[in-house]
Design an enzyme around this catalytic site. Structure first.
Site, PDB file in Angstrom:
ATOM      1  N   HIS A 155     -15.402  54.062  21.384  1.00 60.99           N
ATOM      2  CA  HIS A 155     -15.635  55.411  20.842  1.00 60.99           C
ATOM      3  C   HIS A 155     -14.614  55.765  19.763  1.00 60.99           C
ATOM      4  CE1 HIS A 155     -12.612  57.768  23.219  1.00 60.99           C
ATOM      5  NE2 HIS A 155     -12.900  56.954  24.215  1.00 60.99           N
TER       6      HIS A 155
ATOM      7  N   ASP B 244      -6.773  55.116  23.046  1.00 55.31           N
ATOM      8  CA  ASP B 244      -8.011  55.748  23.524  1.00 55.31           C
ATOM      9  C   ASP B 244      -8.683  56.455  22.368  1.00 55.31           C
ATOM     10  OD1 ASP B 244     -10.065  56.760  25.004  1.00 55.31           O
ATOM     11  OD2 ASP B 244      -8.862  58.188  26.133  1.00 55.31           O
TER      12      ASP B 244
ATOM     13  N   GLU C 153     -17.243  60.802  22.834  1.00 54.49           N
ATOM     14  CA  GLU C 153     -17.133  60.341  24.224  1.00 54.49           C
ATOM     15  C   GLU C 153     -16.294  61.302  25.054  1.00 54.49           C
ATOM     16  OE1 GLU C 153     -15.442  58.511  27.772  1.00 54.49           O
ATOM     17  OE2 GLU C 153     -14.297  59.155  26.048  1.00 54.49           O
ATOM     18  N   GLU C 154     -15.232  61.833  24.429  1.00 54.01           N
ATOM     19  CA  GLU C 154     -14.238  62.566  25.206  1.00 54.01           C
ATOM     20  C   GLU C 154     -14.727  63.889  25.779  1.00 54.01           C
ATOM     21  OE1 GLU C 154     -11.678  61.361  26.300  1.00 54.01           O
ATOM     22  OE2 GLU C 154     -10.865  59.857  24.940  1.00 54.01           O
TER      23      GLU C 154
ATOM     24  N   ASP D  49     -13.089  50.529  26.493  1.00 57.63           N
ATOM     25  CA  ASP D  49     -12.452  51.862  26.547  1.00 57.63           C
ATOM     26  C   ASP D  49     -11.458  51.935  27.709  1.00 57.63           C
ATOM     27  OD1 ASP D  49     -11.853  54.508  26.052  1.00 57.63           O
ATOM     28  OD2 ASP D  49     -13.664  55.299  26.989  1.00 57.63           O
TER      29      ASP D  49
ATOM     30  N   HIS E 254      -4.248  60.422  26.741  1.00 64.44           N
ATOM     31  CA  HIS E 254      -4.515  61.833  26.408  1.00 64.44           C
ATOM     32  C   HIS E 254      -3.241  62.652  26.184  1.00 64.44           C
ATOM     33  CE1 HIS E 254      -8.847  61.756  28.334  1.00 64.44           C
ATOM     34  NE2 HIS E 254      -8.667  60.815  27.434  1.00 64.44           N
TER      35      HIS E 254
END
Ligand SMILES: [Zn+2]
Length: 461
Positions: free
Chosen positions: A273, A285, A319-320, A347, A419
């Site tokens: 992604h 990520d 995606e997130e 991922d 994140h």
């Protein structure tokens, strides 16, 4: 049947070609350079941001320069924008007049804003949903803190995604549950393994029609602090969050095809992604996933190889916080699922490749042995069978029976920076990254070259 007969029955994909693909991937720094370009020139890529649009253009141009056939597949994506975020403990047991303590926190995607100059309320610390229910009467008008620890012991032993799932239940569903009981705001302990007093953001879910409340993740150390103080008396917190939810924005999946020589209308999807959270440059990520997947086409271009079927690279959008890119893609192939032979998504961070996670029939495992044989010199020899999704974006394909794959990577430290503001390029080891590209390139080529596709395998809904 003896072992010799078994081997001779394996489908014929030239092992020398697989070895060339592995070696080409292991000796190329193309993926590393592209990842640096994405993270240095563009940076964070949250859905709705101009950076995500710029990233789509950058990746599309890069794939065109490889000679791939590129299309953009439109998707409307949520557009949530972070604002100011501050929290202070303004009253607690042992506090002296004039004292307060600043906390480290970050809003969760989908959080609403506090009103006016902020919200002041008592903190109710709960450890799970049962405790939330048991203390329902204390919740109304107050701030619920979900103290749900990330179990690093699981991560240390190769079960990082289980640890993420356990603690993640409270980030995903805690704020919604707190809102239902009348909470003024919800906090969660950050989901992560290394505690550098960094808050970890991420999405939280609301039920249809539910009005979001302010929701944020506290650094683990600050969650600990509140928990200790709350055991001796009331803790009062002042919270200011000013995020905004804007109308849905335009975005796209970037699709780049490397045409098959015999069956160009049959596809092996290789993907990651392109969107990321906004606190950092999303190097792990999912910069490594999306660029690693793109590099599969670069390896095939280097070797001038076209397998039997088309390899279709997809850079997923959103995606997130919505998986709208995944939805748009599935809609586009739903009526023609026979064209979707297999789907790979990367991922799980930037760790070294240990092999392959495969959601396939048990009988297919034997058929995949030549891939692991080709990867043996780089140590990626584990074939882990999965019954569930191996990537959020390919999940709808997997539910419809398309065999699903992911590189199986060392994710012991993935959640250290996941994140957070520290998900940056220096966290990617170039050699480990190359092992991921090699794994995906060998696997994608093999699946696209097999005389007969692998049987369908429906994951549980
Ligand atoms: Zn991701």
């Amino acid at each position: 049947m003896d072992a010799g007969a078994k081997v001779s029955e394996l489908p014929k994909v030239d092992p020398v070609t697989l070895a060339h693909i592995r070696d080409a991937a292991m000796s190329s720094d193309w993926a590393w350079r592209q990842l640096a370009k994405l993270t240095d020139e563009i940076g964070p890529r949250l859905s709705g941001s101009p950076q995500l649009t710029a990233a789509e253009i950058q990746v599309a141009n890069t794939m065109r320069s490889l000679g791939a056939h590129v299309t953009l597949q439109a998707a409307k994506v949520p557009h949530w924008v972070r604002g100011e975020e501050r929290a202070e403990l303004i009253d607690y047991p042992g506090r002296q007049a004039g004292m307060s303590q600043t906390l480290r926190l970050t809003a969760l995607g989908g959080s609403s804003a506090t009103l006016g100059a902020g919200l002041t309320a008592r903190v109710v610390v709960v450890h799970d949903f049962d405790e939330l229910k048991a203390r329902a009467k204390e919740v109304r008008g107050n701030i619920v803190l979900f103290e749900s620890r990330f179990d690093q012991r699981l991560a240390d032993n190769g079960y990082a995604s289980n640890a993420y799932g356990q603690a993640g239940a409270y980030r995903f569903n805690g704020p919604s549950a707190a809102q239902t009981l009348g909470a003024a705001a919800a906090l969660v302990r950050s989901i992560g393994g290394a505690n550098f007093r960094l808050p970890h953001t991420g999405a939280t879910k609301w039920k249809d029609g539910q009005l979001p409340i302010p929701a944020a993740a506290l650094a683990a150390e600050d969650a600990d602090l509140i928990e200790r103080l709350a055991t001796t008396g009331p803790v009062t917190l002042k919270l200011l969050l000013t995020p905004q939810t804007l109308p849905d924005a335009d975005s796209s999946n970037v699709i780049a095809e490397w045409p098959g020589r015999e069956k160009p209308g049959e596809y092996v999807v290789v993907s990651g992604h392109l969107d990321s959270w906004d606190l950092a440059t999303g190097a792990t990520d999912d910069g490594v996933g999306v660029i690693g997947a793109a590099a599969v086409l670069e390896v095939l271009r280097q070797l001038d190889l076209h397998p039997r079927r088309t390899i279709r690279f997809v850079a997923w959008t959103n995606e997130e916080n919505g998986t709208r890119g995944s939805e748009a893609y599935f809609k586009s192939v739903e009526g023609n699922l026979g064209t979707q032979i297999a789907a790979i998504e990367s991922d799980d961070g930037a760790g070294r490749s240990l092999g392959i996670a495969a959601a396939v029939t048990k009988d297919s495992l034997e058929l995949l042995q030549p891939v692991l044989e080709a990867l043996r010199p780089i140590g990626a020899t584990v074939l882990a069978h999965r019954d569930g999704e191996v990537g959020a974006d390919i999940e709808p394909l997997q539910k419809a029976g398309v065999p699903g794959f992911a590189p199986l990577v060392d994710s012991r430290h993935y959640f250290d920076y996941h994140h957070t503001a520290a998900d940056t390029l220096d966290k990617v080891d170039p050699e480990s990254f190359r092992t991921q590209v090699a794994t995906m390139a060998v696997l994608a080529y093999y699946l696209a070259e097999l005389p007969e596709p692998l049987p369908r395998f429906k994951i549980s809904p």
